[in-house]
Design an enzyme around this catalytic site. Structure first.
Site, PDB file in Angstrom:
ATOM      1  N   ASP A 127     -11.144   3.390   4.495  1.00 59.58           N
ATOM      2  CA  ASP A 127     -11.518   1.868   4.098  1.00 59.58           C
ATOM      3  C   ASP A 127     -12.922   1.810   4.284  1.00 59.58           C
ATOM      4  O   ASP A 127     -13.759   0.751   3.822  1.00 59.58           O
ATOM      5  CB  ASP A 127     -11.159   1.195   5.412  1.00 59.58           C
ATOM      6  CG  ASP A 127      -9.639   0.343   5.009  1.00 59.58           C
ATOM      7  OD1 ASP A 127      -9.700   0.042   3.764  1.00 59.58           O
ATOM      8  OD2 ASP A 127      -8.902   0.253   6.122  1.00 59.58           O
TER       9      ASP A 127
ATOM     10  N   GLN B 142      -4.400  -1.370  10.051  1.00 58.50           N
ATOM     11  CA  GLN B 142      -4.530  -2.401   9.317  1.00 58.50           C
ATOM     12  C   GLN B 142      -4.869  -3.787  10.178  1.00 58.50           C
ATOM     13  O   GLN B 142      -4.641  -3.700  11.531  1.00 58.50           O
ATOM     14  CB  GLN B 142      -2.987  -2.790   8.943  1.00 58.50           C
ATOM     15  CG  GLN B 142      -2.903  -4.518   8.071  1.00 58.50           C
ATOM     16  CD  GLN B 142      -3.357  -4.186   6.713  1.00 58.50           C
ATOM     17  OE1 GLN B 142      -3.511  -3.413   6.053  1.00 58.50           O
ATOM     18  NE2 GLN B 142      -4.216  -5.551   6.543  1.00 58.50           N
TER      19      GLN B 142
ATOM     20  N   LYS C  39       0.706  -1.187   0.110  1.00 63.02           N
ATOM     21  CA  LYS C  39      -0.300  -0.111   0.026  1.00 63.02           C
ATOM     22  C   LYS C  39       0.956   1.292  -0.049  1.00 63.02           C
ATOM     23  O   LYS C  39       0.672   2.364  -0.940  1.00 63.02           O
ATOM     24  CB  LYS C  39      -0.817   0.037   1.350  1.00 63.02           C
ATOM     25  CG  LYS C  39      -2.128  -0.960   1.055  1.00 63.02           C
ATOM     26  CD  LYS C  39      -2.841  -1.048   2.518  1.00 63.02           C
ATOM     27  CE  LYS C  39      -3.835  -2.263   2.298  1.00 63.02           C
ATOM     28  NZ  LYS C  39      -4.391  -2.719   3.628  1.00 63.02           N
TER      29      LYS C  39
END
Ligand code: NAP
Length: 281
Positions: A120, A97, A53
């Site tokens: 997200d 994460q 990422k």
């Protein structure tokens, strides 16, 4: 094989190129889109995801603020970091994460992220926005699937779409997006009665189960579009999806492979969400 292959790798590269263009335009206004990536602990898969990422962000001209915390980090400490990132004007997106270590309540942490920086799209406020048809941030994997459907000229309005899997990160938001795009949506799960019959009605199949080659070729209606979200290891340790690719390819109109299907899209859409957030600054 008769199906057209939907090349997620190529489509993701196109999206990343669009993001790089957008970032260049923002730079002319003195804005660099910024993504904060928080990793707690040393889970090897998470480390790889985070590295990929960060690399993709830098390549697209986005700033990355990496925060690596030890596995012993307490919940209060993590919440304090998120609070600081919420207040940091250089940060347009915050990604924590998952999975988080046991001592930390993941839901509490996800809910502490400002909905305006929740790239997200997991915050309950953003989930609500999505289901009411006014999305602020769309969860990256289903967002990527919608782009794959568009790029493969799949007719969504009026189509029968079957989503297999009802997780908060894939199945449910996927269903919301297909519904918003005027498909007739059926969500299936482990208690669904006669799954093969339900799937056989589908013009669009999205498989997000987590079981190798679970969806058989003869479940696929001839001419259907098949999107395989699954990421599994088969008996030989090779990466594979939830769909029996070889058999399904004989009947589908278009199909995603694994790897090089949905996977690369997830990171590309994370960049797109970060760019959109920066554009709203
Ligand atoms: P998850 O939270 O484990 O959910 C799996 C879903 O599949 C559940 O809703 C479950 O039903 C359903 N299911 C399990 N067995 C079934 C069966 N026999 N028949 C019908 N449905 C069944 O998984 P997830 O996080 O959504 O991920 C799904 C897959 O996508 C995994 O392979 C994951 O690695 C992959 N993934 C890929 C990406 C990417 O970027 N490509 C991103 C995210 C996830 P119940 O709810 O009834 O238990």
């Amino acid at each position: 094989m008769s199906a057209t292959l939907i090349d997620g790798q190529a489509i993701a590269a196109k999206v990343r190129g669009e993001v790089a263009e957008g970032a260049k335009k923002l730079l002319e206004r003195g804005i660099t889109p910024g993504l904060a990536v928080v990793l707690v602990g040393e889970d090897p898969a998470s480390q790889v995801y985070v590295r990929n990422k960060s690399k993709a962000c830098v390549e697209a001209g986005l700033a990355v603020f990496d925060h690596k915390l030890p596995a012993t980090t307490g919940e209060a400490e993590l919440l304090a970091l998120v609070s600081a990132l919420n207040a940091d004007p250089r940060v347009d997106g915050i990604l924590v994460q998952l999975p988080l270590p046991k001592q930390i309540n993941s839901q509490k942490v996800l809910e502490s992220i400002s909905p305006d920086k929740d790239v997200d799209g997991f915050h309950p406020s953003n989930v609500g926005q999505l289901w009411t048809g006014q999305p602020r941030f769309v969860p990256c994997t289903p967002f990527g699937v919608m782009r794959l459907l568009k790029e493969s000229d799949t007719q969504i309005a009026g189509a029968d779409a079957v989503v297999i899997g009802r997780s908060n990160i894939v199945g449910k938001p996927m269903a919301a997006l297909l519904l918003s795009a005027n498909a007739t949506v059926t969500i299936c799960h482990s208690k669904t009665r006669d799954l093969p019959e339900v799937v056989r009605r589908a013009d669009i199949i999205v498989a997000a189960i987590g079981k190798a080659a679970f969806v058989r070729g003869d479940w696929v209606k001839p001419g259907a579009t098949v999107i395989d979200v699954g990421m599994n290891r088969n008996a030989e340790g090779k990466l594979c999806g939830d769909v029996d690719f070889a058999a399904a390819s004989e009947r589908a109109r278009a199909i995603t492979p694994v790897p090089r299907g949905v996977g690369p899209m997830t990171i590309a859409m994370l960049l797109e969400n970060t760019l959109r957030s920066a554009e709203r600054r």
